[in-house]
Enzyme design. Sequence first.
Site, mmCIF file in Angstrom:
data_model
loop_
_atom_site.group_PDB
_atom_site.id
_atom_site.type_symbol
_atom_site.label_atom_id
_atom_site.label_comp_id
_atom_site.label_asym_id
_atom_site.label_seq_id
_atom_site.Cartn_x
_atom_site.Cartn_y
_atom_site.Cartn_z
ATOM 1 N N ASP A 284 0.859 -1.163 0.000
ATOM 2 C CA ASP A 284 0.000 0.000 0.000
ATOM 3 C C ASP A 284 0.912 1.235 0.000
ATOM 4 O OD1 ASP A 284 -3.203 0.618 1.647
ATOM 5 O OD2 ASP A 284 -2.102 1.762 0.146
HETATM 6 C C1 GLC Z 1 -4.217 4.374 -0.198
HETATM 7 C C2 GLC Z 1 -5.145 3.262 0.203
HETATM 8 C C3 GLC Z 1 -5.279 2.176 -0.831
HETATM 9 C C4 GLC Z 1 -5.110 2.761 -2.217
HETATM 10 C C5 GLC Z 1 -3.691 3.263 -2.329
HETATM 11 C C6 GLC Z 1 -3.405 3.880 -3.707
HETATM 12 O O1 GLC Z 1 -3.501 4.839 0.895
HETATM 13 O O2 GLC Z 1 -4.906 2.629 1.446
HETATM 14 O O3 GLC Z 1 -6.564 1.570 -0.656
HETATM 15 O O4 GLC Z 1 -5.367 1.773 -3.196
HETATM 16 O O5 GLC Z 1 -3.386 4.214 -1.311
HETATM 17 O O6 GLC Z 1 -4.193 5.013 -3.905
#
Ligand code: GLC
Length: 738
Positions: A284
């Site tokens: 993430d």
């Molecule tokens: C965010 C979220 C995740 C998302 C990622 C990219 O912090 O936790 O769900 O897909 O970043 O945007």
Amino acid sequence: MNLYEEQIKKLSHPPLPKRRKEEIQNLVAELLSKMTLREKIGQLFQTAPNDAHIEGLRFDDSHGTVQYIKEGLCGSILGVHTPINAYQLQRIAVEETRLGIPLFFGLDIIHGCRTIFPINLAMSCSFNPELIEKASSVAAAESAHTGISITYSPMVDVVRDPRWGRVMESNGEDSYLSRILGRAYIRGYQQDDLSGNQAIGACVKHFAGYGAVEAGREYNSVDLSDRQLRMNYLPAYQSCVDEDCASIMSSFNVIDGVPSTCNRYLLTDILRNEWGYEGFVISDYTSTFEIMNHKITTDAKEVAKLCLNAGLDHEMVSNHYITYLEELVRENQVDTHTIEESCKRILTFKYKLGLFDNPYKYIYHEPEQYMQLPEYRELALEIAKNSIVLLKNENQVLPVQKNKKVALIGPAALTKNVVGGWGGLGRVEECVSFYEGMKNSGYDVIAHEGCSFEGAEHDDQLMEEALRIAAEAEVLLLAIGEPDYLTGEWSSRSELCLTGRQLELVARLKLLGKPMIGVIFSGRPLDLTWCTDNLDGLIYGWYLGNETGNALASVISGDYNPTGKLTMSFPRRVGQIPVYYNQLPTGRPSLTGGPRDLFKSCYTDIPNSPLYPFGYGLSYTTFNYKNLRLSTNCIKGLEETVVSVDITNTGRCPGKIISQLYIEALSFSVSRPVKEFKGFEHTYLEVSETKTISFVINREMLSYLNIYNEMTPENRTYRIFIGSDSSTSDYQQLEYKE
Ligand code: GLC
């Protein structure tokens, strides 16, 4: 038109070859043999230039994007969704690097790209995987014309705490439903082959157990027993693996004290060795860096080592891999084989998409022509109607006849800001407000904000104006709840009340003594106890996306008889959280449910039961279940029995009911939930019509992880329920013999 737009205009998009697995493996192996270690490492990195900063020919190099790409140190891009910017970056990768390996582009398209569907928690209340698959295929079709090749969806985290803002992205509190709906999203995004021109990859998140953040506080710790993890949280991800999702995203939280992003138990032992997953795992956003905040290490280089050796293939945004992996190889702290395995997974995904055949597959001139097609809007309306949940309808205050003079009052009455959190490329101006929908439907409606969502100085004046308008109306329709910016990521709330002075507004309107119907705009279950006690009608409108107003008007007028069923339990108050249907019985179960069932598991001040249970939702008609029966009351081994029930429409209009199947083990070698959801069936009935529905009960359905960590039904007695929500009490008894 600039140079790039000229070039984009000349791009063609022929059908791409569907390559077999072995063919792709050979192509990947051949390419890998030509790559340097540095180039292999480069494929493991995703950078995130802000799309807004990449305008025309100018790049915002604050992220170093162009430099990374030119050096072959970038495998993918997050957040770029305009064709001209995706084209420019892809052109650099393909034409200005030694091997010309194309990039893939990721973005969070979770409930629609430009055509915005209801938030996921709302769509889950349709209990309709077919509709969700259609919505996802529309999202993919629009995304595939904006440069996007993978979406960070579906989110299949099981959730039990509405204080957590991200419940809006989920399929609710039940693992079985999340498994079914997660697979539907993936089928819609990936279609029958990733090489399809309108197919995009699905990235399932957040692996694992992110929905169990303590106290519903964003980014907080998770502490689950292995049995809880395996019975309630892992099955939804595993279903997505079985649906061949292209990628999985590791979660921010720890599991058993180890951050998921460097958790070998999760990313290798379970994902690879138990489930045989072959796609790639992406972190993430900066979750690799964050393992230092988790105090797993203070050494940035060790971050790269721990994450790679745990099984993380692709690093989102933080750049430990491209910074330290070469050095770690030289120091024999990581193995080039591990890097090559991760690199293979990334290259395999790119081959499956067809990006080596056509790197510009997802880039189109004038993509507007592919967006917001009429059939997309029709689907958005259909899904929105199916997502609405009728919670209360006293004195048949609903549906509202169109000749009634309606006052529509509340901060959600006039706003077109109904996209909801994680709204993709949705545009507020393309949404139908509640007021517009009521007008479109032919109502004689006057609308007023009544007060702000936040509570503001001018609220007093707004309330005075609203009260004057309401006094002239026959029916009061309230558009209340929480603002959409309070839902989604970093939106944990310590209270679940209507925000600002909304309750004060509603209480003052109630003094007018007119029929009052509350329509709640929210991304989570709110505390509706006062509304339930004081309003005649109550509708949960969630955040329904583009067709909000038309869908709500359709339900309010009775043109559409509501069918939605809640997929999260609604607490009576925030102090009751977590409250969910499949709780364990405890050693002192309260038969009355409290309050004050002395020396039993209950509260002194409220009942144990939720305000509204999982599976709950009313219709404008009524249904009666009778003659629940089993084809046999004892099964052995692989034998099956069939549970059936007769359903009659006993009300005044046709309607559809979503019946639910539950089981209960009367005993087991570990304590099992008081109910377990195992199936559902949609049944449409004309007035007075009766139909029979049936479900097959087998050993798999009765199984649970026992004291010896075996998935088995043991020799036990079970209760089998079919009903209209999880509080159903009518059952048939079934013996299971090994
Ligand atoms: C965010 C979220 C995740 C998302 C990622 C990219 O912090 O936790 O769900 O897909 O970043 O945007």
